[in-house]
Structure formats: C-alpha cells, structure tokens
Enzyme design. Structure first.
Site, PDB file in Angstrom:
ATOM      1  N   LYS A  14       0.826  -1.216   0.000  1.00 43.09           N
ATOM      2  CA  LYS A  14       0.000   0.000   0.000  1.00 43.09           C
ATOM      3  C   LYS A  14       0.859   1.266   0.000  1.00 43.09           C
ATOM      4  O   LYS A  14       0.572   2.207  -0.730  1.00 43.09           O
ATOM      5  CB  LYS A  14      -0.933   0.016   1.232  1.00 43.09           C
ATOM      6  CG  LYS A  14      -1.896  -1.165   1.290  1.00 43.09           C
ATOM      7  CD  LYS A  14      -2.896  -1.022   2.438  1.00 43.09           C
ATOM      8  CE  LYS A  14      -2.300  -1.103   3.816  1.00 43.09           C
ATOM      9  NZ  LYS A  14      -1.740  -2.432   4.184  1.00 43.09           N
ATOM     10  N   ARG A  89      -9.656   0.657   8.918  1.00 38.16           N
ATOM     11  CA  ARG A  89      -9.272  -0.716   9.244  1.00 38.16           C
ATOM     12  C   ARG A  89     -10.363  -1.430  10.018  1.00 38.16           C
ATOM     13  O   ARG A  89     -10.195  -2.609  10.359  1.00 38.16           O
ATOM     14  CB  ARG A  89      -8.005  -0.693  10.082  1.00 38.16           C
ATOM     15  CG  ARG A  89      -6.712  -0.988   9.320  1.00 38.16           C
ATOM     16  CD  ARG A  89      -5.583  -0.862  10.309  1.00 38.16           C
ATOM     17  NE  ARG A  89      -4.378  -1.544   9.957  1.00 38.16           N
ATOM     18  CZ  ARG A  89      -3.332  -0.973   9.363  1.00 38.16           C
ATOM     19  NH1 ARG A  89      -3.394   0.265   8.972  1.00 38.16           N
ATOM     20  NH2 ARG A  89      -2.241  -1.666   9.156  1.00 38.16           N
ATOM     21  N   ARG A 128      11.225  -6.157   4.214  1.00 36.03           N
ATOM     22  CA  ARG A 128      11.073  -4.726   4.508  1.00 36.03           C
ATOM     23  C   ARG A 128      11.730  -4.371   5.837  1.00 36.03           C
ATOM     24  O   ARG A 128      12.277  -3.285   5.991  1.00 36.03           O
ATOM     25  CB  ARG A 128       9.580  -4.359   4.539  1.00 36.03           C
ATOM     26  CG  ARG A 128       9.325  -2.877   4.715  1.00 36.03           C
ATOM     27  CD  ARG A 128       7.880  -2.503   4.476  1.00 36.03           C
ATOM     28  NE  ARG A 128       7.018  -2.837   5.607  1.00 36.03           N
ATOM     29  CZ  ARG A 128       5.705  -2.675   5.603  1.00 36.03           C
ATOM     30  NH1 ARG A 128       5.080  -2.217   4.530  1.00 36.03           N
ATOM     31  NH2 ARG A 128       4.978  -2.978   6.668  1.00 36.03           N
ATOM     32  N   ARG A 134      11.423  -1.190  11.238  1.00 37.73           N
ATOM     33  CA  ARG A 134      10.168  -1.340  11.989  1.00 37.73           C
ATOM     34  C   ARG A 134      10.175  -2.634  12.795  1.00 37.73           C
ATOM     35  O   ARG A 134      10.264  -3.717  12.224  1.00 37.73           O
ATOM     36  CB  ARG A 134       8.973  -1.333  11.024  1.00 37.73           C
ATOM     37  CG  ARG A 134       8.595   0.044  10.550  1.00 37.73           C
ATOM     38  CD  ARG A 134       7.460  -0.001   9.548  1.00 37.73           C
ATOM     39  NE  ARG A 134       6.250  -0.639  10.044  1.00 37.73           N
ATOM     40  CZ  ARG A 134       5.102  -0.652   9.396  1.00 37.73           C
ATOM     41  NH1 ARG A 134       5.008  -0.057   8.223  1.00 37.73           N
ATOM     42  NH2 ARG A 134       4.055  -1.260   9.905  1.00 37.73           N
ATOM     43  N   ARG A 146      -0.552  -9.362  13.291  1.00 41.44           N
ATOM     44  CA  ARG A 146      -1.082  -8.334  12.382  1.00 41.44           C
ATOM     45  C   ARG A 146      -1.927  -8.968  11.291  1.00 41.44           C
ATOM     46  O   ARG A 146      -2.957  -8.416  10.895  1.00 41.44           O
ATOM     47  CB  ARG A 146       0.073  -7.536  11.771  1.00 41.44           C
ATOM     48  CG  ARG A 146       0.756  -6.637  12.793  1.00 41.44           C
ATOM     49  CD  ARG A 146       2.081  -6.118  12.296  1.00 41.44           C
ATOM     50  NE  ARG A 146       1.956  -5.202  11.177  1.00 41.44           N
ATOM     51  CZ  ARG A 146       2.957  -4.917  10.344  1.00 41.44           C
ATOM     52  NH1 ARG A 146       4.141  -5.477  10.486  1.00 41.44           N
ATOM     53  NH2 ARG A 146       2.761  -4.061   9.362  1.00 41.44           N
TER      54      ARG A 146
HETATM   55  P1  AMP Z   1       0.685   0.341   8.839  1.00 42.14           P
HETATM   56  O1  AMP Z   1       1.807   1.293   8.655  1.00 42.14           O
HETATM   57  O2  AMP Z   1      -0.528   0.709   8.049  1.00 42.14           O
HETATM   58  O3  AMP Z   1       1.108  -1.093   8.627  1.00 42.14           O
HETATM   59  O4  AMP Z   1       0.235   0.439  10.377  1.00 42.14           O
HETATM   60  C1  AMP Z   1       1.116   0.083  11.419  1.00 42.14           C
HETATM   61  C2  AMP Z   1       0.327  -0.074  12.709  1.00 42.14           C
HETATM   62  O5  AMP Z   1      -0.284   1.172  13.058  1.00 42.14           O
HETATM   63  C3  AMP Z   1      -0.809  -1.078  12.662  1.00 42.14           C
HETATM   64  O6  AMP Z   1      -0.372  -2.405  12.885  1.00 42.14           O
HETATM   65  C4  AMP Z   1      -1.707  -0.563  13.773  1.00 42.14           C
HETATM   66  O7  AMP Z   1      -1.198  -0.914  15.047  1.00 42.14           O
HETATM   67  C5  AMP Z   1      -1.566   0.952  13.633  1.00 42.14           C
HETATM   68  N1  AMP Z   1      -2.592   1.514  12.717  1.00 42.14           N
HETATM   69  C6  AMP Z   1      -2.378   2.089  11.506  1.00 42.14           C
HETATM   70  N2  AMP Z   1      -3.534   2.489  10.948  1.00 42.14           N
HETATM   71  C7  AMP Z   1      -4.511   2.137  11.826  1.00 42.14           C
HETATM   72  C8  AMP Z   1      -5.935   2.248  11.812  1.00 42.14           C
HETATM   73  N3  AMP Z   1      -6.597   2.779  10.763  1.00 42.14           N
HETATM   74  N4  AMP Z   1      -6.613   1.782  12.895  1.00 42.14           N
HETATM   75  C9  AMP Z   1      -5.966   1.251  13.952  1.00 42.14           C
HETATM   76  N5  AMP Z   1      -4.644   1.086  14.024  1.00 42.14           N
HETATM   77  C10 AMP Z   1      -3.910   1.530  12.961  1.00 42.14           C
END
Ligand code: AMP
Length: 190
Positions: A14, A89, A128, A134, A146
C-alpha cells in the site's frame, strides 16, 4: 475529489503504490501508520499511546484513529483528493469516514483492494524489516498477529464498500510495476 481507499493486508504494498498514485493523480497521501510512527519518533502523547498497540501488532483504538484522520484531512486546503492508506481498518472507521466526508460535501470514490497470498506477505514484511527498521515487521509473532487482526477486523471492511458498489479487487502479486499498472487501469476506467 478523487478519494481512494487503498486497501490490503500488511505487506501488500500500500505504501509503495500510494507514492506512485499520488504523483500521477496529484493526491494527498494519508497513511495513519506513517502518522503514528512520526508521533512515536517525536515522543508525543499520541505516539506513546499508539506505540503500546503497534508494538503488539494490535489496532490503535477507533476513537483515537478517527479523530486523527479527521484532523489530518482538514489540514489540506482544496485538495484534488486523498489516498487513504491503512485507513479505514474497521467497519466503525469506515462509517465514520463516510460521515465525515459527507460533512465536507465529499465521498469515497472507490476502494482498491490488493490481494496477496499469505506466504508472500510474510516474505515481503521480513524483507522490509531490513530497511524499515520497523520492529513490527521484524518479529514473526507480531507479523502473525497483524495478519490475524487483518483477517478478523479489517478484511470485513471490504464488504462495507462492496455494498456501495465501490470495491475493486486488484491482483497484488508480481512486480511492483505490474501492480501499479493494474491500479492505474482501474482508476482510469472509473
Ligand atoms: P501500517 O503502517 O498501516 O502497517 O500500520 C502500522 C500499525 O499502526 C498497525 O499495525 C496498527 O497498530 C496501527 N494503525 C495504523 N492504521 C490504523 C488504523 N486505521 N486503525 C488502527 N490502528 C492503525
């Protein structure tokens, strides 16, 4: 406005694809994950809170995430549109996003949902981790969590947009360029 929800499991690509879409269509990239990580780096209160969930591979609570998203959208004057990356989400977030966009006379144009096989997701995330630094990409247990959270809480958001005839499935396997071309074709056809 062209408002796209770019959807898919962790490791689907994404973030990478968002970068390409924003430059081609002149959109604003809004990634809740990126915003949380910036807050963690800046050691803000929001960052501290978000970290306690992110480190376990859990979702940050809806109330916090929805408020954050709203205030980020309002920071932009006259945007051509947004790529929502990693948001919504949950079904609650999807409903809140619709309500909020309608309050500013806008709406979601489409959801582009990247389909990627689970083994490939795990491979991409571990790869990654070598460059992203990360912690949530580096630990196989957090990755499992996740993916489980995605299946249980996030994947149902697809039916929310399907019910509005806005869901477009995209084959997310193969090269980055091939996937980008599929995304362009779907956007240009709509
Ligand atoms: P991402 O960078 O999109 O993979 O997000 C990393 C982490 O941030 C996720 O595993 C969640 O813990 C948190 N996170 C990101 N976006 C959301 C969302 N829309 N709702 C809840 N938690 C989020």
């Amino acid at each position: 406005m062209l408002n796209i929800v770019l959807f898919g499991p962790p490791g689907a690509g994404k973030g990478t694809q968002s970068e390409r879409l924003i430059s081609r269509y002149n959109l604003v990239h809004l990634s809740t994950g990126d915003i949380f990580r910036a807050n963690i780096k800046g050691e803000t209160e929001l960052g501290k809170l978000a970290k306690s969930y992110i480190d376990k591979g859990q979702l940050v609570p809806d109330s916090v995430t929805i408020d954050l998203l709203r205030s980020e959208v309002l920071k932009h004057d006259n945007p051509k549109g947004f790529i929502f990356d990693g948001f919504p989400r949950t079904q609650k977030q999807a409903g809140a996003l619709d309500e909020f966009l309608s309050s500013i006379n806008s709406s979601i144009s489409m959801m582009l949902s990247l389909d990627v096989e689970e083994d490939e997701l795990k491979t991409r995330l571990m790869k990654r981790a070598e460059v992203s630094g990360r912690a949530d990409d580096a630990d196989p247990k957090i990755i499992e969590n996740r993916i489980a959270v995605y299946k249980n809480e996030t994947a149902p958001v697809k039916s929310y947009y399907d019910n509005q005839n806005k869901l477009i499935g995209i084959d997310g396997m193969g090269s980055v360029n091939d996937i980008t071309d599929r995304l362009y074709a779907s956007i240009d056809a709509n």
